[in-house]
Design a protein around this motif. Structure first.
Motif, PDB file in Angstrom:
ATOM      1  N   MET A   1       0.852  -1.035  -0.027  1.00 25.74           N
ATOM      2  CA  MET A   1       0.150   0.111   0.009  1.00 25.74           C
ATOM      3  C   MET A   1       1.052   1.427  -0.085  1.00 25.74           C
ATOM      4  SD  MET A   1      -3.211   1.115   2.636  1.00 25.74           S
ATOM      5  CE  MET A   1      -3.968  -0.340   2.398  1.00 25.74           C
ATOM      6  N   ARG A   2       0.578   2.156  -0.911  1.00 29.97           N
ATOM      7  CA  ARG A   2       1.421   3.458  -0.923  1.00 29.97           C
ATOM      8  C   ARG A   2       1.162   4.368   0.107  1.00 29.97           C
ATOM      9  NH1 ARG A   2       0.876   5.045  -7.379  1.00 29.97           N
ATOM     10  NH2 ARG A   2       1.807   2.969  -8.078  1.00 29.97           N
ATOM     11  N   PHE A   3       2.030   5.331   0.328  1.00 20.82           N
ATOM     12  CA  PHE A   3       1.902   6.159   1.750  1.00 20.82           C
ATOM     13  C   PHE A   3       0.684   6.908   1.596  1.00 20.82           C
ATOM     14  CE2 PHE A   3       3.472  10.214   3.532  1.00 20.82           C
ATOM     15  CZ  PHE A   3       3.016   9.641   4.863  1.00 20.82           C
ATOM     16  N   HIS A   4       0.190   7.512   0.488  1.00 15.68           N
ATOM     17  CA  HIS A   4      -0.995   8.484   0.551  1.00 15.68           C
ATOM     18  C   HIS A   4      -2.209   7.258   0.701  1.00 15.68           C
ATOM     19  CE1 HIS A   4      -0.758   7.164  -3.796  1.00 15.68           C
ATOM     20  NE2 HIS A   4      -2.145   7.181  -3.912  1.00 15.68           N
ATOM     21  N   GLU A   5      -2.270   6.241   0.079  1.00 15.81           N
ATOM     22  CA  GLU A   5      -3.286   5.394   0.211  1.00 15.81           C
ATOM     23  C   GLU A   5      -3.479   4.968   1.742  1.00 15.81           C
ATOM     24  OE1 GLU A   5      -3.347   2.987  -4.329  1.00 15.81           O
ATOM     25  OE2 GLU A   5      -2.007   2.258  -2.448  1.00 15.81           O
ATOM     26  N   LEU A   6      -2.333   4.580   2.286  1.00 18.96           N
ATOM     27  CA  LEU A   6      -2.174   4.201   3.567  1.00 18.96           C
ATOM     28  C   LEU A   6      -2.966   5.275   4.662  1.00 18.96           C
ATOM     29  CD1 LEU A   6      -1.460   2.327   6.160  1.00 18.96           C
ATOM     30  CD2 LEU A   6       0.802   3.520   5.967  1.00 18.96           C
ATOM     31  N   ILE A   7      -2.654   6.849   4.256  1.00 21.72           N
ATOM     32  CA  ILE A   7      -3.155   7.784   4.934  1.00 21.72           C
ATOM     33  C   ILE A   7      -4.858   7.622   4.785  1.00 21.72           C
ATOM     34  CG2 ILE A   7      -3.463  10.294   5.101  1.00 21.72           C
ATOM     35  CD1 ILE A   7      -0.534  10.474   4.538  1.00 21.72           C
ATOM     36  N   VAL A   8      -5.302   7.690   3.801  1.00 23.13           N
ATOM     37  CA  VAL A   8      -6.753   7.488   3.229  1.00 23.13           C
ATOM     38  C   VAL A   8      -7.474   6.453   4.183  1.00 23.13           C
ATOM     39  CG1 VAL A   8      -8.320   7.212   1.629  1.00 23.13           C
ATOM     40  CG2 VAL A   8      -6.635   8.799   1.152  1.00 23.13           C
ATOM     41  N   ASN A   9      -6.781   5.177   3.854  1.00 19.49           N
ATOM     42  CA  ASN A   9      -7.252   4.182   4.758  1.00 19.49           C
ATOM     43  C   ASN A   9      -7.620   4.221   6.113  1.00 19.49           C
ATOM     44  OD1 ASN A   9      -8.088   1.199   4.427  1.00 19.49           O
ATOM     45  ND2 ASN A   9      -6.295   0.828   5.884  1.00 19.49           N
ATOM     46  N   ILE A  10      -6.254   4.850   6.774  1.00 17.48           N
ATOM     47  CA  ILE A  10      -6.598   4.943   8.080  1.00 17.48           C
ATOM     48  C   ILE A  10      -7.677   5.967   8.521  1.00 17.48           C
ATOM     49  CG2 ILE A  10      -5.152   5.874  10.228  1.00 17.48           C
ATOM     50  CD1 ILE A  10      -2.647   4.861   9.114  1.00 17.48           C
ATOM     51  N   LEU A  11      -7.504   7.113   7.799  1.00 11.88           N
ATOM     52  CA  LEU A  11      -8.896   8.061   8.149  1.00 11.88           C
ATOM     53  C   LEU A  11     -10.092   7.632   7.875  1.00 11.88           C
ATOM     54  CD1 LEU A  11      -7.251  11.272   6.318  1.00 11.88           C
ATOM     55  CD2 LEU A  11      -7.921  11.043   8.819  1.00 11.88           C
ATOM     56  N   ARG A  12     -10.382   6.491   6.752  1.00 12.03           N
ATOM     57  CA  ARG A  12     -11.716   5.982   6.521  1.00 12.03           C
ATOM     58  C   ARG A  12     -11.930   5.011   7.460  1.00 12.03           C
ATOM     59  NH1 ARG A  12     -10.580   4.100   1.675  1.00 12.03           N
ATOM     60  NH2 ARG A  12     -10.160   1.893   2.345  1.00 12.03           N
ATOM     61  N   THR A  13     -10.833   4.120   8.247  1.00  8.12           N
ATOM     62  CA  THR A  13     -11.449   2.930   8.894  1.00  8.12           C
ATOM     63  C   THR A  13     -11.103   3.365  10.333  1.00  8.12           C
ATOM     64  OG1 THR A  13      -9.088   2.334   8.947  1.00  8.12           O
ATOM     65  CG2 THR A  13     -10.674   1.246   7.381  1.00  8.12           C
ATOM     66  N   GLU A  14     -10.390   4.393  10.807  1.00  7.84           N
ATOM     67  CA  GLU A  14     -10.144   4.488  12.125  1.00  7.84           C
ATOM     68  C   GLU A  14     -10.403   6.125  12.612  1.00  7.84           C
ATOM     69  OE1 GLU A  14      -6.712   2.616  14.109  1.00  7.84           O
ATOM     70  OE2 GLU A  14      -6.164   2.124  12.125  1.00  7.84           O
ATOM     71  N   GLY A  15     -10.540   7.071  11.378  1.00  4.69           N
ATOM     72  CA  GLY A  15     -10.488   8.349  11.819  1.00  4.69           C
ATOM     73  C   GLY A  15      -9.341   8.877  12.144  1.00  4.69           C
ATOM     74  N   PRO A  16      -9.194  10.381  12.513  1.00  3.91           N
ATOM     75  CA  PRO A  16      -7.891  10.968  12.816  1.00  3.91           C
ATOM     76  C   PRO A  16      -7.280  10.384  13.951  1.00  3.91           C
ATOM     77  CG  PRO A  16      -9.668  12.679  12.504  1.00  3.91           C
ATOM     78  CD  PRO A  16     -10.209  11.168  12.433  1.00  3.91           C
ATOM     79  N   ARG A  17      -8.208   9.891  15.099  1.00  2.28           N
ATOM     80  CA  ARG A  17      -7.277   9.263  16.013  1.00  2.28           C
ATOM     81  C   ARG A  17      -6.500   8.042  15.766  1.00  2.28           C
ATOM     82  NH1 ARG A  17     -11.764   7.965  20.742  1.00  2.28           N
ATOM     83  NH2 ARG A  17      -9.871   7.101  21.721  1.00  2.28           N
ATOM     84  N   GLY A  18      -6.900   7.479  14.548  1.00  2.00           N
ATOM     85  CA  GLY A  18      -6.052   6.267  14.121  1.00  2.00           C
ATOM     86  C   GLY A  18      -4.601   6.466  13.981  1.00  2.00           C
ATOM     87  N   PHE A  19      -4.196   8.195  13.850  1.00  2.00           N
ATOM     88  CA  PHE A  19      -2.873   8.464  13.783  1.00  2.00           C
ATOM     89  C   PHE A  19      -2.114   8.282  14.865  1.00  2.00           C
ATOM     90  CE2 PHE A  19      -4.784  10.331  10.014  1.00  2.00           C
ATOM     91  CZ  PHE A  19      -4.097   9.737   8.695  1.00  2.00           C
ATOM     92  N   TYR A  20      -2.823   8.369  16.059  1.00  2.00           N
ATOM     93  CA  TYR A  20      -2.334   8.535  17.309  1.00  2.00           C
ATOM     94  C   TYR A  20      -2.272   7.355  18.153  1.00  2.00           C
ATOM     95  CZ  TYR A  20      -2.086  13.464  16.204  1.00  2.00           C
ATOM     96  OH  TYR A  20      -1.736  14.595  15.706  1.00  2.00           O
ATOM     97  N   ARG A  21      -2.738   6.209  17.495  1.00  2.00           N
ATOM     98  CA  ARG A  21      -2.582   4.866  18.099  1.00  2.00           C
ATOM     99  C   ARG A  21      -1.240   4.573  18.539  1.00  2.00           C
ATOM    100  NH1 ARG A  21      -6.251   0.717  18.295  1.00  2.00           N
ATOM    101  NH2 ARG A  21      -7.667   1.998  16.644  1.00  2.00           N
ATOM    102  N   GLY A  22      -1.069   4.076  19.858  1.00  2.00           N
ATOM    103  CA  GLY A  22       0.117   3.726  20.271  1.00  2.00           C
ATOM    104  C   GLY A  22       0.951   4.853  20.933  1.00  2.00           C
ATOM    105  N   LEU A  23       0.203   6.045  21.080  1.00  2.00           N
ATOM    106  CA  LEU A  23       0.788   7.223  21.291  1.00  2.00           C
ATOM    107  C   LEU A  23       1.496   7.146  22.915  1.00  2.00           C
ATOM    108  CD1 LEU A  23       1.509  10.405  20.970  1.00  2.00           C
ATOM    109  CD2 LEU A  23      -0.676  10.919  21.781  1.00  2.00           C
TER     110      LEU A  23
END
Length: 247
Positions: A1-23
């Motif tokens: 999965m490409r970088f931009h596709e990964l970002i879109v996938n995380i936003l779609r499946t987890e929302g913005p909070r997904g970027f902070y998983r494991g914070l």
């Protein structure tokens, strides 16, 4: 999965909070790791400089940087494991499955219960390898780049610190990316797919090619660049305010 596709996938499946998983385990890991490696590097570098009667040589800084990274990561490895496992939970969330861990304390408890205390040190070998390489890139590159710029007559200010931090982040990512790929795969696995670090390396290259070892280079650099910039600029300013000499 490409970088931009990964970002879109995380936003779609987890929302913005997904970027902070494991914070939370990530913060804990850095508190332990960064403090110990920086203190050890400075102490060893100072002792080396006193023995030589001049600044430590590049290869000596590299050895000191690697050794400092090994110790710091050995202390912080359990928190790093929990961070990787909690981040990997994003895959379960994307499949509408429950996350394995509800938080940092729950992750520590479940890992120890299922794998024993030593289970917290899964992936220690590649973890230590990555840490040594990162710190050769981070500490040695920053130290050397800064002293090179100062030697050219540039003032010891935020501009020099920021430029040195940029160089540091690039070389840290370049050196550590293969070990980071291996480390993340072993730590996120949890099923015993890989026998050891070498096996994971060989399986990855055999199945996906050598360039697979540099998967995630861009996001790794994007992660390291602001971290390096923030860390070094703040660290240097705090030293200045406290009356300590520059790093």
């Amino acid at each position: 999965m490409r970088f931009h596709e990964l970002i879109v996938n995380i936003l779609r499946t987890e929302g913005p909070r997904g970027f902070y998983r494991g914070l939370s385990p990530g913060i804990l890991r850095h508190c332990i790791y960064s403090t110990s490696r920086i203190l050890l590097y400075e102490k060893l570098r100072s002792e080396m400089a006193q023995r030589r009667g001049s600044e430590a040589a590049l290869y000596q800084k590299a050895l000191i940087g690697g050794a400092s990274g090994l110790l710091g990561q050995a202390l912080a490895s359990p928190a790093d494991l929990v961070k990787v496992r909690m981040q990997a939970d994003g895959r379960n969330v994307a499949r509408n499955l429950p996350a394995r861990y509800s938080g940092i304390a729950d992750a520590f408890t479940k890992i120890v219960r299922s794998d024993g205390f030593l289970g917290l040190y899964a992936g220690l070998g590649p973890n230590l390898t990555r840490a040594a390489l990162v710190n050769i890139g981070e500490l040695t590159a920053y130290d050397s780049a800064k002293h090179f710029l100062l030697g050219k007559g540039y003032p010891d200010n935020v501009g020099v610190h920021a430029g040195s931090a940029f160089i540091s982040g690039f070389f840290a990512t370049l050196l550590s990316c293969p070990a980071d790929v291996v480390k993340s795969r072993i730590m996120a696995d949890g099923s015993g797919m890989y026998r050891n670090m070498l096996d994971c390396l060989l399986v990855t290259v055999r199945q996906e090619g050598v360039l697979a070892l540099y998967k995630g280079f861009l996001p790794s650099w994007i992660r390291l660049a602001p971290w390096q910039l923030t860390f070094w600029v703040v660290y240097e300013e705090l030293r200045k305010l406290s009356g300590m000499k520059s790093f």
